[in-house]
Design an enzyme around this catalytic site. Sequence first.
Site, PDB file in Angstrom:
ATOM      1  N   HIS A   1      -8.612   1.777  -1.422  1.00 58.88           N
ATOM      2  CA  HIS A   1      -8.894   1.708  -2.858  1.00 58.88           C
ATOM      3  C   HIS A   1      -8.855   0.258  -3.303  1.00 58.88           C
ATOM      4  O   HIS A   1      -8.096  -0.551  -2.771  1.00 58.88           O
ATOM      5  CB  HIS A   1      -7.896   2.546  -3.662  1.00 58.88           C
ATOM      6  CG  HIS A   1      -6.460   2.286  -3.342  1.00 58.88           C
ATOM      7  ND1 HIS A   1      -5.844   2.813  -2.231  1.00 58.88           N
ATOM      8  CD2 HIS A   1      -5.519   1.557  -3.977  1.00 58.88           C
ATOM      9  CE1 HIS A   1      -4.578   2.421  -2.204  1.00 58.88           C
ATOM     10  NE2 HIS A   1      -4.361   1.641  -3.244  1.00 58.88           N
TER      11      HIS A   1
ATOM     12  N   GLN B   1       0.855  -1.203   0.000  1.00 63.40           N
ATOM     13  CA  GLN B   1       0.000   0.000   0.000  1.00 63.40           C
ATOM     14  C   GLN B   1       0.885   1.246   0.000  1.00 63.40           C
ATOM     15  O   GLN B   1       1.778   1.393   0.839  1.00 63.40           O
ATOM     16  CB  GLN B   1      -0.922   0.020   1.230  1.00 63.40           C
ATOM     17  CG  GLN B   1      -1.920   1.175   1.197  1.00 63.40           C
ATOM     18  CD  GLN B   1      -2.923   1.162   2.358  1.00 63.40           C
ATOM     19  OE1 GLN B   1      -2.778   0.393   3.311  1.00 63.40           O
ATOM     20  NE2 GLN B   1      -3.923   2.013   2.267  1.00 63.40           N
ATOM     21  N   SER B   2       0.643   2.122  -0.968  1.00 64.09           N
ATOM     22  CA  SER B   2       1.425   3.365  -1.048  1.00 64.09           C
ATOM     23  C   SER B   2       0.555   4.597  -0.848  1.00 64.09           C
ATOM     24  O   SER B   2       1.057   5.673  -0.563  1.00 64.09           O
ATOM     25  CB  SER B   2       2.169   3.443  -2.385  1.00 64.09           C
ATOM     26  OG  SER B   2       1.256   3.434  -3.459  1.00 64.09           O
TER      27      SER B   2
HETATM   28  P1  5GP Z   1      -1.301   1.061  -3.702  1.00 64.62           P
HETATM   29  O1  5GP Z   1       0.180   1.045  -4.016  1.00 64.62           O
HETATM   30  O2  5GP Z   1      -1.562   1.940  -2.482  1.00 64.62           O
HETATM   31  O3  5GP Z   1      -1.941  -0.284  -3.602  1.00 64.62           O
HETATM   32  O4  5GP Z   1      -2.006   1.743  -4.943  1.00 64.62           O
HETATM   33  C1  5GP Z   1      -1.917   3.098  -5.213  1.00 64.62           C
HETATM   34  C2  5GP Z   1      -2.085   3.252  -6.693  1.00 64.62           C
HETATM   35  O5  5GP Z   1      -2.347   4.608  -6.963  1.00 64.62           O
HETATM   36  C3  5GP Z   1      -0.858   2.867  -7.516  1.00 64.62           C
HETATM   37  O6  5GP Z   1      -1.203   1.825  -8.425  1.00 64.62           O
HETATM   38  C4  5GP Z   1      -0.466   4.156  -8.220  1.00 64.62           C
HETATM   39  O7  5GP Z   1      -0.005   3.953  -9.548  1.00 64.62           O
HETATM   40  C5  5GP Z   1      -1.742   4.954  -8.179  1.00 64.62           C
HETATM   41  N1  5GP Z   1      -1.533   6.395  -8.130  1.00 64.62           N
HETATM   42  C6  5GP Z   1      -0.664   7.080  -7.334  1.00 64.62           C
HETATM   43  N2  5GP Z   1      -0.773   8.396  -7.541  1.00 64.62           N
HETATM   44  C7  5GP Z   1      -1.719   8.554  -8.506  1.00 64.62           C
HETATM   45  C8  5GP Z   1      -2.275   9.706  -9.151  1.00 64.62           C
HETATM   46  O8  5GP Z   1      -1.899  10.860  -8.892  1.00 64.62           O
HETATM   47  N3  5GP Z   1      -3.224   9.492 -10.094  1.00 64.62           N
HETATM   48  C9  5GP Z   1      -3.669   8.232 -10.411  1.00 64.62           C
HETATM   49  N4  5GP Z   1      -4.601   8.115 -11.340  1.00 64.62           N
HETATM   50  N5  5GP Z   1      -3.176   7.125  -9.815  1.00 64.62           N
HETATM   51  C10 5GP Z   1      -2.218   7.287  -8.872  1.00 64.62           C
END
Ligand code: 5GP
Length: 112
Positions: free
Chosen positions: A98, A92-93
């Site tokens: 989500h 998670q980033s």
């Molecule tokens: P996580 O790493 O938390 O599971 O997913 C975060 C997702 O958000 C990542 O796949 C990353 O590419 C996406 N993401 C991060 N910043 C942005 C942004 O500014 N716009 C969009 N559309 N996606 C983003």
Amino acid sequence: MMDCLFCKIAAGEIPSKKVYEDDLCYAFYDIDPQAPTHFLVIPRQHIESAAAVDASNSAVVAHCFEVIAKITKELGLESFRVVSNIGEQAGQSVFHLHFHVLAGRDMTWPPG
Ligand code: 5GP
Ligand code: ZN
């Protein structure tokens, strides 16, 4: 939440490529797609991750899944994967709940 990227995207303060929206949730294409189709479904309400789901907010989460079923049907996606990473070790980033929806290629199991 003031300093949350996805709260700002849901509010339209940061641009994104919208897939769907309603009063409770917002869906938009991932900026760094990991499959031919890759979008995110988020509740408008700030919930940090799936680990913060409880009786007070679970209806919104259920609604996100209704929306995932509706969007994927409309896009003609018969096979897809829904992923939610919880915590840094799981990848998670962005700390606003989500659901990744990925489709259009063969998927491996287990995920890496
Ligand atoms: P996580 O790493 O938390 O599971 O997913 C975060 C997702 O958000 C990542 O796949 C990353 O590419 C996406 N993401 C991060 N910043 C942005 C942004 O500014 N716009 C969009 N559309 N996606 C983003
Ligand atoms: Zn947020």
